[in-house]
Design a protein around this motif. Structure first.
Motif, PDB file in Angstrom:
ATOM      1  N   GLY A  52      64.823 -53.933  48.757  1.00 52.85           N
ATOM      2  CA  GLY A  52      65.803 -53.577  47.748  1.00 52.85           C
ATOM      3  C   GLY A  52      66.231 -54.742  46.878  1.00 52.85           C
ATOM      4  O   GLY A  52      65.693 -55.849  46.956  1.00 52.85           O
ATOM      5  N   ASN A 107      71.747 -44.659  57.948  1.00 55.52           N
ATOM      6  CA  ASN A 107      70.524 -44.101  57.361  1.00 55.52           C
ATOM      7  C   ASN A 107      69.342 -44.270  58.311  1.00 55.52           C
ATOM      8  O   ASN A 107      68.471 -43.397  58.396  1.00 55.52           O
ATOM      9  CB  ASN A 107      70.219 -44.774  56.022  1.00 55.52           C
ATOM     10  N   PRO A 122      75.063 -42.648  48.881  1.00 54.93           N
ATOM     11  CA  PRO A 122      74.455 -42.579  50.216  1.00 54.93           C
ATOM     12  C   PRO A 122      74.020 -41.172  50.613  1.00 54.93           C
ATOM     13  O   PRO A 122      74.284 -40.193  49.922  1.00 54.93           O
ATOM     14  CB  PRO A 122      75.592 -43.064  51.140  1.00 54.93           C
ATOM     15  N   GLN A 129      73.248 -48.553  55.642  1.00 58.59           N
ATOM     16  CA  GLN A 129      71.851 -48.636  56.053  1.00 58.59           C
ATOM     17  C   GLN A 129      71.623 -48.358  57.540  1.00 58.59           C
ATOM     18  O   GLN A 129      70.600 -47.767  57.918  1.00 58.59           O
ATOM     19  CB  GLN A 129      71.289 -50.012  55.671  1.00 58.59           C
ATOM     20  N   CYS A 188      69.584 -57.047  49.298  1.00 57.99           N
ATOM     21  CA  CYS A 188      69.320 -57.709  50.589  1.00 57.99           C
ATOM     22  C   CYS A 188      68.568 -59.016  50.377  1.00 57.99           C
ATOM     23  O   CYS A 188      67.604 -59.073  49.614  1.00 57.99           O
ATOM     24  CB  CYS A 188      68.502 -56.796  51.509  1.00 57.99           C
ATOM     25  N   GLY A 194      68.162 -48.612  52.417  1.00 54.31           N
ATOM     26  CA  GLY A 194      68.996 -48.168  51.312  1.00 54.31           C
ATOM     27  C   GLY A 194      68.598 -46.740  50.970  1.00 54.31           C
ATOM     28  O   GLY A 194      67.416 -46.389  51.028  1.00 54.31           O
ATOM     29  N   TRP A 195      69.563 -45.898  50.590  1.00 57.72           N
ATOM     30  CA  TRP A 195      69.273 -44.468  50.472  1.00 57.72           C
ATOM     31  C   TRP A 195      68.258 -44.169  49.380  1.00 57.72           C
ATOM     32  O   TRP A 195      67.416 -43.289  49.536  1.00 57.72           O
ATOM     33  CB  TRP A 195      70.555 -43.676  50.237  1.00 57.72           C
ATOM     34  N   ASN A 196      68.301 -44.884  48.270  1.00 57.28           N
ATOM     35  CA  ASN A 196      67.296 -44.643  47.229  1.00 57.28           C
ATOM     36  C   ASN A 196      65.894 -44.864  47.780  1.00 57.28           C
ATOM     37  O   ASN A 196      64.980 -44.063  47.547  1.00 57.28           O
ATOM     38  CB  ASN A 196      67.514 -45.576  46.033  1.00 57.28           C
ATOM     39  N   SER A 197      65.706 -45.965  48.502  1.00 60.18           N
ATOM     40  CA  SER A 197      64.386 -46.278  49.047  1.00 60.18           C
ATOM     41  C   SER A 197      63.951 -45.239  50.077  1.00 60.18           C
ATOM     42  O   SER A 197      62.798 -44.796  50.080  1.00 60.18           O
ATOM     43  CB  SER A 197      64.394 -47.677  49.677  1.00 60.18           C
ATOM     44  N   HIS A 216      64.776 -51.564  54.093  1.00 60.46           N
ATOM     45  CA  HIS A 216      66.134 -51.909  54.534  1.00 60.46           C
ATOM     46  C   HIS A 216      66.989 -50.668  54.727  1.00 60.46           C
ATOM     47  O   HIS A 216      68.138 -50.777  55.148  1.00 60.46           O
ATOM     48  CB  HIS A 216      66.787 -52.821  53.502  1.00 60.46           C
ATOM     49  N   GLY A 222      70.801 -49.963  42.633  1.00 61.67           N
ATOM     50  CA  GLY A 222      70.713 -48.809  43.517  1.00 61.67           C
ATOM     51  C   GLY A 222      71.641 -47.671  43.124  1.00 61.67           C
ATOM     52  O   GLY A 222      71.409 -46.512  43.477  1.00 61.67           O
TER      53      GLY A 222
END
Length: 505
Positions: free
Chosen positions: A298, A400, A155, A397, A301, A374-377, A372, A26
Motif C-alpha cells: 500500500g 481484515n 473499511p 488491517q 505502510c 488494507g481494504w482496497n487491496s 498489508h 486509499g
C-alpha cells in the motif's frame, strides 16, 4: 430557462451529489470510482479536490472532460499555511512528521467556506453530500446547505461491525494496549479472536479526544452509510451492521470493478506508475497462469531495511516468480541492485515506487498477493479471484486479516502480530535503528508464499473459494446485481425532485 446553456439546462435535470474524500490514496481512489459510477447512473457529481491531488488523477479528469462525463472535479486551494503544514502537503502520504498527522486531518475543515461558496454559486443546488467518515466538519457544512449527508466508510463491513461490537461490549476495558492475549468477539457466526493493540486506532491516543468525539458525532448524525463492499461477500455482517446503527447501509462495490476500467484507466487509478505498463505486461506474458505472486504493502505502510531484506530473501527462498513493489528504495538501493542480479529478471521483477495494482492483479499469470490487508487491496484481490498472504500492520488491517483467513478462507497468514506505528518515510532509517530484529522472518515469508501458491488440496480449495467470490463480485456490479441496484436506489432516494436518473431503464 432563458439565457442558460444547453449544458446547464441538462445539468439542472440531474440529481447533484457532492463528494468530499479524505486526502489519502486509499480513501480517494474508491471515491473517484464511486463518482464515476454515480455519473454513469445519470447524476451530476461535484468531486472536491486540491491541486496536488488533482494532479495524481489527471488522466481520469482529462478522460472525464473529453467524454462529456457529468463529474465536475472542483480544485480548491488547500489551506496548508493556515494549518501549519508545509506548502504542497495535500495528501496523507506527503506528511513528513508524525506531529503533523492530527493537524493534517483537522486542516480540511478550513476548506468548508470555499466549498460552500462554490456550491452556492453553481447550479443546480446539491441534493446530497457524500463525505469520508474522517471529514467530520461536513456535518455542519451540510446543515448550512440544507442537504442530507451520507458517510463513506473505507473499511470492510466486517471491521466496522466488529469495532462497534468491541466498543459497545467494552471488551478491552482495563486491558493494556501491549497485552498479547487474544480475546474473542462475542456473538459472531465465526470464532474471531483479536488483541487490543490490533484494533486500537490513532484516534485513541492522548490528545485526540476532541477530534475523536467530533468524528463520532458526525457519524451519528449522518443519514446513512455507503460501503465499498457487496452483499454476497459479507452478508451476515452487513445485515448485523444495519441493525446495529439503525440506518440505511448501501454496499455499492467492489468499486474497482467499475465497468469502464480498461487497462489504461486501471493503470491511471491512484498515482502515476513507476513502470511502463507495456513492459510490465510483456514480462507477465512470459509466465504461466497463476504462477506469479505480487507483493505490495500500500501507500502508507513502511518497511524497515531489515524487513525489506527479509522479504526479499524469503521470496527468493520460495522459488516462486514474483513482482515486488518497493517504496522505500533509498534505504537499500545498493542491496536491491544486488538482489535483482541474484534473482534474475526471469524470476522476479522489482518495481520501485508506485505500481498499477489492478492491472497486475487482474493478469492471468498472477496467482497470489502478499498484502498489508488494507481494504482496497483486499477487495481488489477478491474482485479478480486472487488468494492472499496476509501481513497486517495497523488500523483496520488485523481485522481484515481475520475476515480473509477465518471467514472467507482465501488467505494464509504470514504470522505478523506486531502493530506498526505510522512513521513518515523520511524517518524510517531512524526508526529501524531501534529494531533489534525483524518481527517477520524470511522463513515466515517463504512458508506463507509456498503454502499459498503450492498448497495442494487445501490451496486448491482456497482458489475455488476465491474464484467463487470473484464471480459473485462481477454479478453484484453488473446491471441488476446487488451493488448496482443499491446504487440505483441510493440515487433515487436522494434525488430531491423528479428527474431522469437511470439511463438503463
Amino acid at each position: 430557462m432563458e439565457g442558460e446553456s444547453h449544458g446547464e439546462v441538462e445539468a439542472a435535470a440531474k440529481p447533484h451529489f457532492v463528494v468530499i474524500p479524505f486526502m489519502e490514496q486509499g480513501h480517494m481512489i474508491p471515491m473517484v470510482d464511486m463518482a464515476r459510477l454515480l455519473a454513469q447512473r445519470g447524476a451530476l457529481v461535484s468531486f472536491i479536490t486540491t491541486p496536488v491531488n488533482a494532479a495524481r488523477i489527471r488522466p481520469i479528469i482529462d478522460h472525464s472532460l473529453k467524454s462529456g462525463s457529468t463529474i465536475r472535479f472542483v480544485e480548491l486551494r488547500f489551506p496548508a499555511a493556515e494549518a501549519g503544514l508545509p506548502e504542497g502537503c495535500e495528501n496523507f502520504d506527503l506528511i513528513k512528521s508524525d506531529e503533523l498527522i492530527k493537524p493534517f486531518i483537522e486542516s480540511a475543515s478550513l476548506m468548508a467556506d470555499q466549498i460552500e461558496l462554490h456550491l452556492r454559486q453553481r447550479t443546480p443546488a446539491p441534493d446530497c453530500m457524500i463525505s469520508d467518515s474522517l471529514q467530520y466538519w461536513t456535518a455542519e457544512l451540510s446543515q448550512r446547505l440544507g442537504i442530507p449527508r451520507v458517510i463513506f466508510h473505507g473499511p470492510s463491513c466486517f471491521y466496522l461491525f466488529c469495532a462497534l461490537k468491541i466498543k459497545r461490549e467494552k471488551i478491552f476495558d482495563g486491558i493494556a494496549v501491549d497485552d498479547s492475549k487474544r480475546f474473542p468477539i462475542p456473538d459472531l457466526p465465526q470464532t474471531i479472536e483479536i488483541m487490543k493493540g490490533h484494533v486500537r486506532r490513532m484516534a485513541d491516543s492522548p490528545g485526540w479526544e476532541k477530534l475523536r468525539d467530533q468524528v463520532n458525532l458526525a457519524e451519528e448524525t449522518a443519514a446513512g452509510v455507503v460501503l465499498n463492499t457487496y452483499e454476497e461477500l459479507e452478508p451476515w455482517y452487513i445485515e448485523a451492521y444495519r441493525k446495529a446503527i439503525g440506518k440505511d447501509v448501501w454496499p455499492i462495490g467492489p468499486l474497482s470493478l467499475y465497468k469502464e476500467a480498461d487497462v489504461g484507466s486501471r493503470a491511471a487509478r491512484g498515482r502515476a506508475s513507476s513502470i511502463d505498463t507495456e513492459i510490465l505486461l510483456r514480462w507477465l506474458a512470459t509466465k504461466k497462469q497463476s504462477s506469479v505472486i505480487y507483493v505490495s504493502f500500500g501507500s502508507i505502510c513502511r518497511n524497515s531495511r531489515r524487513h525489506l531484506i527479509e522479504i526479499g530473501r524469503g521470496l527468493k527462498a520460495s522459488n516462486v516468480a514474483f513482482i515486488w513493489v518497493v517504496k522505500e528504495v533509498e534505504v537499500l538501493e545498493e542491496w536491491l541492485k544486488g538482489f535483482e542480479q541474484r534473482s534474475t529478471e526471469e524470476k522476479g521483477l522489482v518495481i520501485r515506487g508506485w505500481a498499477p495494482q489492478t492491472v497486475i492483479l487482474s493478469h492471468p499469470a498472477v496467482g497470489g498477493f502478499v498484502t498489508h490487508c488494507g481494504w482496497n487491496s483486499v477487495l481488489e484481490a477478491i474482485s479478480v479471484g486472487v488468494p492472499m498472504v496476509t501481513w497486517p500492520r495497523f488500523g483496520d488491517q488485523f481485522l481484515n486479516e481475520r475476515l480473509v483467513v477465518d471467514v472467507l478462507r482465501i488467505g494464509v497468514s504470514v504470522g505478523a502480530t506486531k502493530v506498526q506505528k505510522f512513521v513518515p518515510l523520511e524517518k524510517r532509517e531512524e526508526e529501524e535503528e531501534e529494531e533489534d530484529e525483524a518481527a517477520v522472518k524470511r522463513d515466515d515469508v517463504a512458508r506463507a508464499v509456498v503454502s499459498l501458491m503450492e498448497g495442494g488440496e487445501e490451496g486448491e480449495e482456497r482458489r475455488v473459494r476465491a474464484r467463487d467470490l470473484r464471480e459473485k463480485a462481477v454479478r453484484a456490479m453488473a446491471e441488476g446485481g446487488s451493488s448496482s441496484e443499491n446504487l440505483k436506489n441510493f440515487v433515487i432516494k436522494y434525488a430531491s425532485h423528479l428527474r431522469v436518473i437511470d439511463p438503463y431503464v
